[in-house]
Write an enzyme that holds these catalytic residues in place. Structure first.
Site, PDB file in Angstrom:
ATOM      1  N   GLY A  53       0.775  -1.233   0.000  1.00 26.75           N
ATOM      2  CA  GLY A  53       0.000   0.000   0.000  1.00 26.75           C
ATOM      3  C   GLY A  53       0.807   1.284   0.000  1.00 26.75           C
ATOM      4  N   TRP A  55       2.178   2.968  -2.522  1.00 23.65           N
ATOM      5  CA  TRP A  55       1.750   3.894  -3.576  1.00 23.65           C
ATOM      6  C   TRP A  55       0.384   4.488  -3.242  1.00 23.65           C
ATOM      7  CZ3 TRP A  55       3.238   2.730  -9.331  1.00 23.65           C
ATOM      8  CH2 TRP A  55       4.639   2.747  -9.449  1.00 23.65           C
ATOM      9  N   ASP A  74      -5.812  -5.620  -4.984  1.00 26.44           N
ATOM     10  CA  ASP A  74      -4.773  -6.638  -4.837  1.00 26.44           C
ATOM     11  C   ASP A  74      -5.416  -7.970  -4.479  1.00 26.44           C
ATOM     12  OD1 ASP A  74      -1.476  -6.344  -4.417  1.00 26.44           O
ATOM     13  OD2 ASP A  74      -2.338  -8.169  -3.582  1.00 26.44           O
ATOM     14  N   ASP A  90      -8.817 -10.264  -8.266  1.00 23.87           N
ATOM     15  CA  ASP A  90      -7.868 -10.721  -9.281  1.00 23.87           C
ATOM     16  C   ASP A  90      -7.957  -9.792 -10.486  1.00 23.87           C
ATOM     17  OD1 ASP A  90      -6.404 -12.036 -11.210  1.00 23.87           O
ATOM     18  OD2 ASP A  90      -7.193 -14.023 -10.732  1.00 23.87           O
ATOM     19  N   ASP A 113       2.473  -1.274  -9.450  1.00 19.11           N
ATOM     20  CA  ASP A 113       3.839  -1.541  -8.999  1.00 19.11           C
ATOM     21  C   ASP A 113       4.029  -3.033  -8.733  1.00 19.11           C
ATOM     22  OD1 ASP A 113       6.450  -0.856  -8.255  1.00 19.11           O
ATOM     23  OD2 ASP A 113       5.918  -0.724  -6.140  1.00 19.11           O
ATOM     24  N   LYS A 153       5.293  -1.139 -13.631  1.00 19.79           N
ATOM     25  CA  LYS A 153       6.669  -1.619 -13.519  1.00 19.79           C
ATOM     26  C   LYS A 153       6.982  -2.570 -14.675  1.00 19.79           C
ATOM     27  CE  LYS A 153       8.319  -2.697  -9.491  1.00 19.79           C
ATOM     28  NZ  LYS A 153       8.604  -3.393  -8.211  1.00 19.79           N
TER      29      LYS A 153
END
Length: 268
Positions: A53, A55, A74, A90, A113, A153
């Site tokens: 958490g 970000w 998440d 998901d 991320d 990312k």
């Protein structure tokens, strides 16, 4: 684990502890925003693969007392954050996209991320990370408005140009970012895609293979941007601990006499 351990003695790790962030990765988002001004004019944001958490914490602080909705997603359950809507779901399922859209029509900014557990085999890690990025983009294509921004990312490697070509089909601007807080020794970078402009006949779907669309076959070299003040802390450099910090050095196991004598013989 010695004095220069990059996992526990890193300057950004210590700063995160000092400033109350859940992970050092918070500074990566802060430095990318410093370079590209991601947050201006943004009202609806989605943070994919958000746990733990950090970000979302940056977003929560940045948009505190502002008319903005932040949704964090998440697979793992995430500790609550003020001003953040947490969804346990998901990102490869349409139901998760529908759950996000319940909170707002379309997002202005989607960030991710997320990363797999690395194996150390760069080709494999790069491939798995690319698949995760494409999964993140697939759900992004359902929730991001035209003109919106996507940040995720990536792992740099020989096939990175393929990802850039795919993203160039859907966005007018694509950059590869390397924040100062991301170690130079790491293959980690971030792909920043601005001005979402999918082809008119493109219809997002979770059924067909991911990005099964005739994107351009021309490979485009994305601009590489180093984010963060050049005089800022270097994530690969070991710095003395700040006054008030006391890190306990790990206790080295004693060398028993037979092993010590063996080492002495090897040295001689």
């Amino acid at each position: 684990m010695g004095k220069s351990s990059k996992d526990k003695r890193d300057i950004y790790y210590r700063l995160a502890k000092e400033q109350g962030y859940r992970a050092r990765s918070a500074y990566k988002l802060l430095q990318i925003n410093q370079e590209f001004d991601l947050f201006t004019g943004v009202k609806n944001i989605v943070d994919l693969c958000a746990a733990p958490g950090s970000w979302s914490q940056v977003l929560s602080k940045e948009f505190k007392d502002k008319d903005c909705k932040i949704v964090a997603v998440d697979l793992q359950e995430m500790a609550p954050l003020e001003g953040v809507i947490c969804i346990q779901g998901d990102i490869t399922k349409e139901s998760t996209a529908n759950e996000i859209i319940k909170h707002f029509d379309k997002a202005d900014l989607v960030i991710c991320d997320g990363a797999p557990d690395v194996t150390g085999l760069h080709d494999m890690d790069e491939y798995i990370q690319a698949q995760l990025l494409l999964a993140a983009f697939n759900i992004t294509s359902h929730v991001l408005k035209r003109g919106g921004t996507f940040l995720a990312k990536i792992f740099r490697g020989k096939d990175m140009s393929l990802l850039v070509a795919q993203m160039n089909t859907f966005f007018k601007e694509v950059y590869i970012c390397k924040p100062r807080s991301s170690r130079d020794s790491s293959i980690e970078s971030f792909i920043l895609c601005r001005d979402y402009s999918p082809p008119e006949d493109y219809r997002p779907t979770f059924i067909d293979p991911l990005l099964d669309y005739k994107y351009t076959t021309e490979y485009v070299l994305a601009p590489f941007v180093a984010c963060g003040d050049i005089n800022d802390y270097d994530a690969d450099q070991t710095y003395p601990t700040e006054e008030g910090y006391k890190f306990i050095e790990p206790i080295q196991p004693p060398i028993n006499p037979p092993y010590k004598s063996f080492l002495d013989k090897r040295r001689n």
